[in-house]
Design a protein around this motif. Sequence first.
Motif: not given
Length: 204
Positions: A33, A98, A102, A105, A124, A126, A128, A144
């Motif tokens: 990230n 996310r 990120s 985010r 939340e 990590v 997708t 996103l």
Amino acid sequence: GSSITIGNFLLPGLIKKFTTAHPNMNVKASVHNSSYIEESILNNRIDFALIEGIPESPQIIRDPFMNDRLCLICGTSHLASRSTVLLSELEQHNFILREPGSGGREILESLLTGFQIHLNAAWESVSTQAIVKAVAEGLGISILPYLLVADDIKNGIVLEKEVEGISLSRKFSIIYHKHKYLTPSAREFIQLCHTDEIIQEFDL
């Protein structure tokens, strides 16, 4: 280094083209990230990186190279009769987001804070894929990077909705420490990011 969206879509093609032209050169990549990548730049663990967000540290040079956008997605039965969602309505929905750190985010929260909009982060992740699955099941909505969910939208797994009153466009950027010596090969790779057809294919 690379943030996750860029690592999924752009970095493999760029590295393949670069190493084809320089077969004796060893390229190492770290995909993580954006906050981790920025920290790695500051600690000199990586030479330069491609990220989604805007670096926080004044020690980092930012060189934008590509247009991108975020998009609001919902389940096929969630808000299905509407093409747009009012900005003021976002606080009424559960969001599946996310993780903190990120790039997407951070950009989203920065944009909405300016409008005094605070999201209810019900989930939340990590992943997708986990976010899209939860949205498709009607457990909440999400915002996103379009590149990550374009296939899911095209395949009807989730729906894309316009957010009225805000632009979700952004830019991908190359970053490096302002005191970093960039070798000729590093500069060549950076130039590739500005000119390559791989970038043009995905440029939004």
